[in-house]
Scaffold this active site. Structure first.
Site: not given
Length: 251
Positions: A15, A37, A64-66, A69-71, A73, A128, A190, A219-220
């Site tokens: 990130d 990621k 990790d773009l989650k 949209d319509i199926p 796409t 989360t 964490r 990440g952090r």
């Protein structure tokens, strides 16, 4: 000695805002995580070439773009993720069964037709950063746990290989999953004493693994550490402790 399987369960989130920073981290942390990621920030800044460059260095990628949209796409985006060579990518399970089913089918067809490795396709359940109050704001009256289980079951029924679920929902999702190879990828992890930042439902690495998570996204706590490699190795040790606890509980 820490087993390689403990390393394989760690996914380090790149990130960061530039390709240079990302590649420096990949080189510095090579061999520590099982995967890196690449999320919205880095992908938007550096484009799909950053995925290709990290893979060329021998690393595996969780994209990790989650997608949501319509199926048609989302299925098309899944095909492109397959062609990029990622190991895992995710879509929002709340996009519905048809979206997930068509994406899973398109990915399988593309991989077979073009001789590519098929990535795992997983559904995002409840972020989360969300709690019951935020779910209510968007018209969802269920608790985060109940919503996560509902979406995990929907994902399983419609061809997903697993889900993204917070630490608090791992046990619930694991008990609801119909197949033993259904994977759970868990963010919101964490180490003890770390800041939660914008995460609301968190847990330590050892606890998350003991509850049944297959992969942990961190990440952090690593990226902001004075020594990222040491911080990552410490998390791998915690993962190993969780694996031991899980094995002992199963005896």
């Amino acid at each position: 000695m820490i087993s390689q399987s403990a390393h394989a369960k760690l996914i380090i989130a790149l990130d960061v805002d530039t390709k240079q920073k990302a590649l420096e981290l990949v080189e510095a942390l090579a061999g520590v995580p099982g995967m890196f990621k690449i999320g919205s920030q880095l992908f938007t800044a550096a484009g799909p070439d950053i995925v290709r460059e990290v893979i060329k260095k021998g690393a595996k990628i969780f994209l990790d773009l989650k997608f949501h949209d319509i199926p048609a796409t989302v299925a098309a985006a899944g095909v492109e993720a397959t062609r990029l060579g990622v190991s895992i990518f995710n879509i929002h399970a709340s996009g519905g069964g048809e979206m997930m089913k068509r994406t899973a089918a398109a990915v399988s067809e593309c991989a077979e037709r073009e001789g590519l490795s098929r990535p795992k396709v997983i559904g995002v359940t409840v972020l989360t950063s969300s709690d019951a109050i935020e779910l209510d704001q968007v018209g969802i009256s269920r608790s985060p746990g109940d919503q996560a289980v509902l979406l995990a079951q929907l994902a399983s029924d419609n061809g997903m290989d697993g889900v993204v679920a917070s630490p608090e929902e791992i046990s619930l999702v694991r008990s609801a999953a119909v197949t033993s190879d259904f994977i759970i990828v868990t963010p919101g992890v964490r180490p003890a004493g770390s800041e939660k930042n914008d995460q609301k439902r968190v847990m330590t690495p050892a606890e998350a693994i003991a509850r049944g998570a297959d992969y942990l996204v961190v990440g952090r706590p690593i990226l902001s550490a004075a020594d990222p490699e040491s911080a990552a190795e410490n998390i791998v040790r915690e993962i190993s402790d969780g694996m031991k606890a899980s094995a002992e509980a199963a005896q």
